[in-house]
Design a protein around this motif. Structure first.
Motif, mmCIF file in Angstrom:
data_model
loop_
_atom_site.group_PDB
_atom_site.id
_atom_site.type_symbol
_atom_site.label_atom_id
_atom_site.label_comp_id
_atom_site.label_asym_id
_atom_site.label_seq_id
_atom_site.Cartn_x
_atom_site.Cartn_y
_atom_site.Cartn_z
ATOM 1 N N ARG A 1 0.834 -1.208 0.000
ATOM 2 C CA ARG A 1 0.000 0.000 0.000
ATOM 3 C C ARG A 1 0.870 1.260 0.000
ATOM 4 O O ARG A 1 0.572 2.246 0.674
ATOM 5 N N ASP A 2 1.941 1.203 -0.792
ATOM 6 C CA ASP A 2 2.866 2.335 -0.924
ATOM 7 C C ASP A 2 2.502 3.093 -2.199
ATOM 8 O O ASP A 2 3.062 2.865 -3.275
ATOM 9 N N GLU A 3 1.534 4.020 -2.066
ATOM 10 C CA GLU A 3 1.028 4.729 -3.244
ATOM 11 C C GLU A 3 2.089 5.589 -3.922
ATOM 12 O O GLU A 3 2.059 5.784 -5.132
ATOM 13 N N ARG B 1 -6.240 -3.548 -3.693
ATOM 14 C CA ARG B 1 -7.080 -4.723 -3.415
ATOM 15 C C ARG B 1 -6.819 -5.823 -4.442
ATOM 16 O O ARG B 1 -6.798 -7.014 -4.106
ATOM 17 N N GLU B 2 -6.608 -5.431 -5.693
ATOM 18 C CA GLU B 2 -6.377 -6.412 -6.748
ATOM 19 C C GLU B 2 -5.015 -7.086 -6.624
ATOM 20 O O GLU B 2 -4.861 -8.271 -6.937
ATOM 21 N N LEU B 3 -4.022 -6.350 -6.135
ATOM 22 C CA LEU B 3 -2.641 -6.838 -6.183
ATOM 23 C C LEU B 3 -2.088 -7.303 -4.843
ATOM 24 O O LEU B 3 -1.024 -7.919 -4.806
ATOM 25 N N VAL B 4 -2.783 -7.028 -3.737
ATOM 26 C CA VAL B 4 -2.216 -7.347 -2.430
ATOM 27 C C VAL B 4 -1.946 -8.840 -2.279
ATOM 28 O O VAL B 4 -0.967 -9.244 -1.630
ATOM 29 N N SER B 5 -2.757 -9.701 -2.895
ATOM 30 C CA SER B 5 -2.566 -11.139 -2.738
ATOM 31 C C SER B 5 -1.320 -11.652 -3.451
ATOM 32 O O SER B 5 -0.871 -12.769 -3.184
ATOM 33 N N PHE B 6 -0.754 -10.856 -4.363
ATOM 34 C CA PHE B 6 0.469 -11.283 -5.039
ATOM 35 C C PHE B 6 1.689 -11.118 -4.140
ATOM 36 O O PHE B 6 2.706 -11.779 -4.335
ATOM 37 N N GLY B 7 1.609 -10.212 -3.169
ATOM 38 C CA GLY B 7 2.642 -10.072 -2.159
ATOM 39 C C GLY B 7 4.018 -9.784 -2.723
ATOM 40 O O GLY B 7 4.173 -9.298 -3.839
#
Length: 212
Positions: A36-38, A70-76
């Motif tokens: 979450r580093d915009e 939200r879309e990419l957080v699961s890629f870690g």
């Protein structure tokens, strides 16, 4: 000569890598999104994408950044680089995967660096297999492309390898790409589709499983 400021050498090295490898840029973008580093995400976006999703960092944080995170957080942090391919002098495509999910983006070259291109008018829709579908050991791959201006480049990749496909459509602005696979290994597989017009580009990735 004065000492090199801390971190400068590392930043210069990263810049050199990003000039040659679009996949490095996408992985950095995905890692930033998972944290979450915009600010880091914003740095990796093309100028045109910033105009569409911002047009300022504050605007990006308030709106588009949340959906991307939200879309990419699961890629870690430990995503797998599936594809990193230069298409033309202006555009490239890259994709990452993890478990049974995949994410792709087009990239635009700006000032010698590859930058993530999102939200363009080029639309790509998976046709076969559907994302997450379980198929037999052979299947057809297909994707549909539409744009507001003529499509000049398009392609499919299966598990990071260029996939031989045919294509056709009712107009220069619409295209369906398709082809038949050989026998697939049991387990997850990744499809990447890319398309570009003279001015814009887009990419889409999805996963499916072979072997019922």
């Amino acid at each position: 000569s004065p000492p090199t400021p801390p971190g400068t050498a590392a930043q210069e090295l990263l810049g050199e890598i990003e000039q040659a490898r679009p996949g490095v840029v996408l992985q950095a973008f995905v890692r930033a999104a998972s944290r979450r580093d915009e600010g880091r995400m914003w740095e990796r976006l093309s100028v045109q994408t910033r105009q569409r999703l911002g047009p300022t960092l504050i605007g990006f944080r308030r709106r588009a950044a949340r959906g991307l995170e939200r879309e990419l957080v699961s890629f870690g942090q430990r995503n797998q680089l599936i594809l990193s391919e230069t298409i033309t002098a202006s555009f490239a495509v890259a994709a990452v995967g993890r478990a049974n999910r995949a994410y792709a983006a087009a990239l635009r070259r700006e000032d010698g660096l590859w930058r993530i291109e999102l939200g363009s008018a080029v639309r790509i829709d998976p046709l076969r297999p559907k994302p997450g579908e379980k198929v037999a050991r052979r299947t057809q791959l297909a994707a549909e492309v539409s744009a507001g201006t003529p499509i000049v480049e398009a392609g499919l990749w299966l598990d990071g390898v260029a996939f031989p496909s045919r294509g056709g459509g009712p107009s220069p602005n619409a295209l369906t790409m398709f082809g038949e696979t050989s026998t697939l290994d049991r387990g997850p597989h990744f499809v990447v589709a890319f398309a570009s017009t003279q001015a814009n580009a887009s990419a889409r990735a999805w996963a499916f499983r072979a072997g019922r």
